[in-house]
Every structure is written in structure tokens, then in C-alpha cells.
Write a protein that holds these residues in place. Structure first.
Motif, PDB file in Angstrom:
ATOM      1  N   LEU A 279       0.805  -1.308  -0.032  1.00  0.00           N
ATOM      2  CA  LEU A 279      -0.187   0.004   0.004  1.00  0.00           C
ATOM      3  C   LEU A 279       1.002   1.162   0.014  1.00  0.00           C
ATOM      4  O   LEU A 279       0.348   2.342  -0.269  1.00  0.00           O
ATOM      5  N   SER A 280       2.008   1.223   0.520  1.00  0.00           N
ATOM      6  CA  SER A 280       3.008   2.350   0.441  1.00  0.00           C
ATOM      7  C   SER A 280       3.327   2.891  -0.972  1.00  0.00           C
ATOM      8  O   SER A 280       3.952   4.136  -1.028  1.00  0.00           O
ATOM      9  N   LEU A 281       3.024   2.191  -1.990  1.00  0.00           N
ATOM     10  CA  LEU A 281       3.316   2.414  -3.140  1.00  0.00           C
ATOM     11  C   LEU A 281       2.288   3.283  -3.846  1.00  0.00           C
ATOM     12  O   LEU A 281       2.281   3.676  -5.041  1.00  0.00           O
ATOM     13  N   ILE A 282       0.871   3.213  -3.181  1.00  0.00           N
ATOM     14  CA  ILE A 282      -0.128   4.232  -3.834  1.00  0.00           C
ATOM     15  C   ILE A 282       0.158   5.529  -4.051  1.00  0.00           C
ATOM     16  O   ILE A 282      -0.196   5.995  -5.127  1.00  0.00           O
ATOM     17  N   PRO A 283       0.706   6.359  -3.350  1.00  0.00           N
ATOM     18  CA  PRO A 283       0.809   7.728  -3.677  1.00  0.00           C
ATOM     19  C   PRO A 283       1.618   7.905  -4.898  1.00  0.00           C
ATOM     20  O   PRO A 283       1.578   8.694  -5.631  1.00  0.00           O
ATOM     21  N   LYS A 284       2.758   7.185  -5.122  1.00  0.00           N
ATOM     22  CA  LYS A 284       3.385   7.182  -6.391  1.00  0.00           C
ATOM     23  C   LYS A 284       2.873   6.776  -7.617  1.00  0.00           C
ATOM     24  O   LYS A 284       2.732   7.427  -8.656  1.00  0.00           O
ATOM     25  N   ALA A 285       1.971   5.547  -7.429  1.00  0.00           N
ATOM     26  CA  ALA A 285       1.035   5.269  -8.392  1.00  0.00           C
ATOM     27  C   ALA A 285      -0.154   6.402  -8.738  1.00  0.00           C
ATOM     28  O   ALA A 285      -0.367   6.437  -9.830  1.00  0.00           O
ATOM     29  N   VAL A 286      -0.564   7.050  -7.767  1.00  0.00           N
ATOM     30  CA  VAL A 286      -1.482   8.300  -7.969  1.00  0.00           C
ATOM     31  C   VAL A 286      -0.696   9.326  -9.011  1.00  0.00           C
ATOM     32  O   VAL A 286      -1.410   9.653  -9.842  1.00  0.00           O
ATOM     33  N   GLU A 287       0.582   9.573  -8.627  1.00  0.00           N
ATOM     34  CA  GLU A 287       1.239  10.437  -9.635  1.00  0.00           C
ATOM     35  C   GLU A 287       1.260   9.968 -11.213  1.00  0.00           C
ATOM     36  O   GLU A 287       1.106  10.766 -12.182  1.00  0.00           O
ATOM     37  N   GLU A 288       1.357   8.665 -11.199  1.00  0.00           N
ATOM     38  CA  GLU A 288       1.495   8.039 -12.633  1.00  0.00           C
ATOM     39  C   GLU A 288       0.029   8.060 -13.221  1.00  0.00           C
ATOM     40  O   GLU A 288      -0.062   8.514 -14.535  1.00  0.00           O
ATOM     41  N   VAL A 289      -1.033   8.037 -12.387  1.00  0.00           N
ATOM     42  CA  VAL A 289      -2.274   8.269 -12.867  1.00  0.00           C
ATOM     43  C   VAL A 289      -2.510   9.647 -13.714  1.00  0.00           C
ATOM     44  O   VAL A 289      -3.111   9.883 -14.601  1.00  0.00           O
ATOM     45  N   LEU A 290      -1.977  10.578 -12.631  1.00  0.00           N
ATOM     46  CA  LEU A 290      -2.096  11.900 -12.692  1.00  0.00           C
ATOM     47  C   LEU A 290      -1.467  12.221 -14.336  1.00  0.00           C
ATOM     48  O   LEU A 290      -2.143  13.058 -15.017  1.00  0.00           O
ATOM     49  N   ARG A 291      -0.229  11.685 -14.408  1.00  0.00           N
ATOM     50  CA  ARG A 291       0.396  11.908 -15.738  1.00  0.00           C
ATOM     51  C   ARG A 291      -0.387  11.174 -16.781  1.00  0.00           C
ATOM     52  O   ARG A 291      -0.420  11.884 -17.886  1.00  0.00           O
ATOM     53  N   TYR A 292      -0.759  10.069 -16.728  1.00  0.00           N
ATOM     54  CA  TYR A 292      -1.299   8.992 -17.818  1.00  0.00           C
ATOM     55  C   TYR A 292      -2.473   9.413 -18.196  1.00  0.00           C
ATOM     56  O   TYR A 292      -3.034   9.394 -19.252  1.00  0.00           O
ATOM     57  N   ARG A 293      -3.419   9.962 -17.261  1.00  0.00           N
ATOM     58  CA  ARG A 293      -4.831  10.106 -17.454  1.00  0.00           C
ATOM     59  C   ARG A 293      -5.156  11.318 -16.769  1.00  0.00           C
ATOM     60  O   ARG A 293      -5.830  11.213 -15.599  1.00  0.00           O
ATOM     61  N   SER A 294      -4.722  12.377 -17.159  1.00  0.00           N
ATOM     62  CA  SER A 294      -5.102  13.594 -16.536  1.00  0.00           C
ATOM     63  C   SER A 294      -6.501  14.004 -16.424  1.00  0.00           C
ATOM     64  O   SER A 294      -7.128  14.139 -16.967  1.00  0.00           O
ATOM     65  N   PRO A 295      -6.746  14.412 -14.990  1.00  0.00           N
ATOM     66  CA  PRO A 295      -8.313  15.032 -14.943  1.00  0.00           C
ATOM     67  C   PRO A 295      -8.544  16.038 -15.623  1.00  0.00           C
ATOM     68  O   PRO A 295      -9.736  16.338 -16.078  1.00  0.00           O
ATOM     69  N   ALA A 296      -7.611  16.961 -15.938  1.00  0.00           N
ATOM     70  CA  ALA A 296      -7.756  18.451 -16.681  1.00  0.00           C
ATOM     71  C   ALA A 296      -6.916  18.011 -18.184  1.00  0.00           C
ATOM     72  O   ALA A 296      -5.709  17.722 -17.874  1.00  0.00           O
TER      73      ALA A 296
END
Length: 401
Positions: free
Chosen positions: A269-286
Motif C-alpha cells: 500500500l505504501s506504493l499508492i501515492p507514487k501510483a497516483v502520480e502516474e495516474v495523474l500523468r497518464y490520464r490527467s483529470p484536466a
């Protein structure tokens, strides 16, 4: 020149699937037309990371003060009072009024409360064998948190969501006029809702953002009720829509873009914050933002004139292979994924970025603690809301505990 810019008329997208997966078009534009003037909309477009970063960060050359606006980007309240339509130094003063509530230090005190909110919403669905990841978690979690942070009743979250949907649905050329009426109605209803709450906070302030705004001063003057309403509506809108998209996109990335991600993250679970950054890069909300050319320039190798508009395509910049190695791949171990531009850059860097990151990380972690395996549906649905085109509306999965 027409005041409204319609991005769909630049991209040529006509289906929700194209809007959800615009990346082949971005790739084509980065290769063939990295700096492109659209003759119909009369607007410049940039697609490379370095160019998008420059447009978003250089406010002296690319100003947020713009007579034109994107059809999919609402201005909350009077334009001259909107943070998104200001440049420094006025922007810095206004932003400072609410910025302290969103610092990592301040949000640390909110972390236990966000955990409690996430657990509450997961408890509501604990008996269900099928869970809609959008409707059951990605929507209620952020809107509840921002309501409590503002100091308005979180129990009214469904009404906030209805107002928010109306605000961000300006639509296409054919539907724009009707959508403006709906947005105006929603803004008036939100203002009528917030006004008595502001009055209560003025006489009995508590530990929340609206209370802070009632006692804040700008150059020796207190904010008016109208100004606080504008801040409140803007935060309530921005504080839930982006995070809803982020959480929804995260599940899509972990289950479809990279199916090995969910079991891996659940084990660590400690990897989740870094995974969130990749989500933000790969599929940006904006996917894009617009600015006004503030002075004649050829900084991108073409002659741009003062007063012209320019769109910075964030979703394209985040997939630029010149900046991110194998940018078209979703990679949990990407070393520089936090350099994405999904929260903007410079003076207009998203005020709520630390909160969005925290909510997504907590919501995903609490969900993963409960469910060992998710079975994908045969289909999911994309939003038909004109202001949310290209985003998930429903994403049901069967769950194993």
C-alpha cells in the motif's frame, strides 16, 4: 472575434470514446503540428511538454486575463474576482486567503478525518457484491471532504454534486445557450445556500475555510459576503470534480491500462501515492487550459500577437516522449512522473493538489484493504454530461473480499 472557444471543433472528436482516448490525436499533433493555429476557433495550440509548461508558468507572456473562455471551463462569479482569471500581484493576495488551508501541514490534521469519511462510504456498500467505483466512492468521498473543509453540511453532498454538474456543462455550440441558463440557475441556488451559512460563521466562527474567510482581510478590508460566496462556490466545485476524476481514472489504470497494478498495490500500500502520480500523468483529470498572449512573441518559432488565445494541451504534454521515457506506457516505477503538468505550473498551480493527492491515496488504500480481487464488467459507461465529456460515468465491478 467570438468569445467562446469550443475544443471539440479543434480536435474533431464526435464520440465519448474519442474524448476518453485522445492520445493518438495528441501524438499526431506533437509530431506534425506541435504549434498549431486553428483558423476556425482562431486560437493557438501547443502540445509539447516544454511549450505547455512555458504557457502555464510564464504569466507575463501568457496571461490568465482573457476575454475569451473555453466552453468547458466555467468562470465562477464575476470574472475579475475569479482566481483563475487573475495574474500576480492581485492573484497572490487573493490566493493567500485560502492557501493555508491546503498546505500539507494543515492537511495532516485532516488525514484522520479523510480516513473516517472513506471508511464511512465503504461501509455503506459492504454488503454489495457489485460496486460502482465511480458512483459509490469516487463521487461521494471528495464532495464530502470538501464540504466539511469549507464548513457546510456534508449531508447535502448530493445537492452539491447536482450543482457542480450543472456548472461544468456549458456544452457544444448547439447546446451552449441552454447550458448557460442551467449554470446560472445552479450558481444562484448555491449563492442562496451559502449566504446564511456565511452569516452564521461571521457571528460564530469555527475551524473551517468559510470561517477563515469571514475574518480575513485584503489591504485592510474584510471580504464581502459576495466575495466569500465566489470563493466557496469555486472551492466546492474544484475540490470535488478533479478528485472524482482522479479516483475514477486510477481504478481504470489499475484494472485495464495495467491489470497487474491492483494486486501489486494491494500487497504494498505504501506504493499508492507514487501510483497516483502516474495516474495523474497518464490520464490527467484536466486535459487543457487556455491563456491569452500578453505581448507579441515568437517564443515558439511562430509570430503570436498580443490578445490572441492559446490552449496548452496538458494531456499531450504528459505523454511527450521527449520528457517521459516510454511515455505511452503506464509505469508504476516511473522515476519522474511527479513532473506531470496535471495540476498546472507556476503561480496558478492547483491550490487543492495536496488535498486531491491525499484523498485519492487514502480512498484507494482503504478500498484495497477490503477487496482482494475485482472482476471487471463487460462494459462501463462514459459521461454524457457535456462538461464532463471523456470521463467515466459508471464503472461497476464484482468484488471479492
Amino acid at each position: 472575434m467570438e468569445k467562446i472557444v469550443y475544443p471539440d471543433e479543434i480536435t474533431g472528436f464526435s464520440t465519448e470514446e474519442h474524448r476518453f482516448e485522445p492520445y493518438s490525436w495528441y501524438r499526431e499533433m506533437r509530431t506534425s503540428h506541435p504549434v498549431y493555429f486553428d483558423p476556425k476557433q482562431k486560437v493557438w495550440n501547443v502540445f509539447l511538454y516544454r511549450d505547455v509548461e512555458r504557457v502555464l508558468s510564464d504569466y507575463q507572456l501568457f496571461s490568465s486575463k482573457n476575454d475569451r473562455k473555453l466552453s468547458s471551463f466555467p468562470v465562477i462569479g464575476k470574472k475579475e474576482r475569479s482566481l483563475t482569471s487573475m495574474d500576480p500581484p492581485l492573484h497572490s493576495k487573493r490566493r493567500g486567503l485560502v492557501a493555508k488551508a491546503f498546505t500539507p501541514k494543515s492537511l495532516k490534521t485532516w488525514e484522520p478525518r479523510i480516513v473516517t469519511v472513506a471508511q464511512y462510504w465503504l461501509d455503506q456498500i459492504r454488503e454489495q457484491d457489485t460496486i460502482d467505483l465511480v458512483y459509490d466512492l469516487a463521487i461521494p468521498l471528495p464532495v464530502t471532504v470538501i464540504a466539511e473543509l469549507l464548513g457546510v453540511p456534508a449531508s447535502d453532498w448530493k445537492q452539491f454534486k447536482l450543482w457542480s454538474d450543472a456548472i461544468i456543462s456549458p456544452g457544444s455550440r448547439d447546446t451552449y445557450a441552454e447550458s448557460v441558463k442551467e449554470r446560472s440557475r445552479a450558481l444562484k441556488e448555491m449563492a442562496d445556500y451559502l449566504l446564511p451559512i456565511i452569516g452564521q460563521k461571521r457571528s460564530r466562527p469555527t475551524d473551517d475555510i468559510i470561517s477563515d474567510l469571514t475574518i480575513a482581510e485584503v489591504e485592510g478590508e474584510r471580504l464581502s459576503d459576495e466575495e466569500i460566496i465566489h470563493f466557496g462556490i469555486g472551492l466546492l466545485f474544484a475540490g470535488n470534480e478533479t478528485t472524482t476524476r482522479l479516483i475514477s481514472n486510477a481504478f481504470y489504470c489499475f484494472l485495464i491500462d495495467q491489470p497487474a497494478a491492483y494486486p501489486l498495490l494491494r500487497k504494498e500500500l505504501s506504493l499508492i501515492p507514487k501510483a497516483v502520480e502516474e495516474v495523474l500523468r497518464y490520464r490527467s483529470p484536466a486535459q487543457f487550459m487556455m491563456r491569452r498572449v500578453a505581448q507579441d512573441t515568437n517564443v515558439f518559432g511562430v509570430e503570436m500577437k498580443e490578445g490572441e488565445s492559446i490552449i496548452a494541451w496538458i494531456g499531450s504534454a504528459n505523454r511527450d516522449g521527449e520528457h517521459f521515457v516510454q511515455a505511452e506506457q503506464f509505469d508504476l516505477n516511473r522515476p519522474n512522473n511527479q513532473q506531470h503538468l496535471s495540476f498546472g505550473k507556476g503561480t496558478h498551480f492547483c491550490l487543492g493538489a495536496p488535498l486531491a493527492r491525499m484523498e485519492a491515496s487514502i480512498g484507494l488504500a482503504e478500498f484495497m484493504k477490503r477487496y482482494s480481487r475485482l472482476i471487471l464488467p463487460e462494459q462501463w459507461s462514459l459521461s454524457e454530461n457535456l462538461g464532463q465529456r471523456g470521463f467515466l460515468a459508471r464503472f461497476p465491478v464484482r468484488v471479492e473480499r
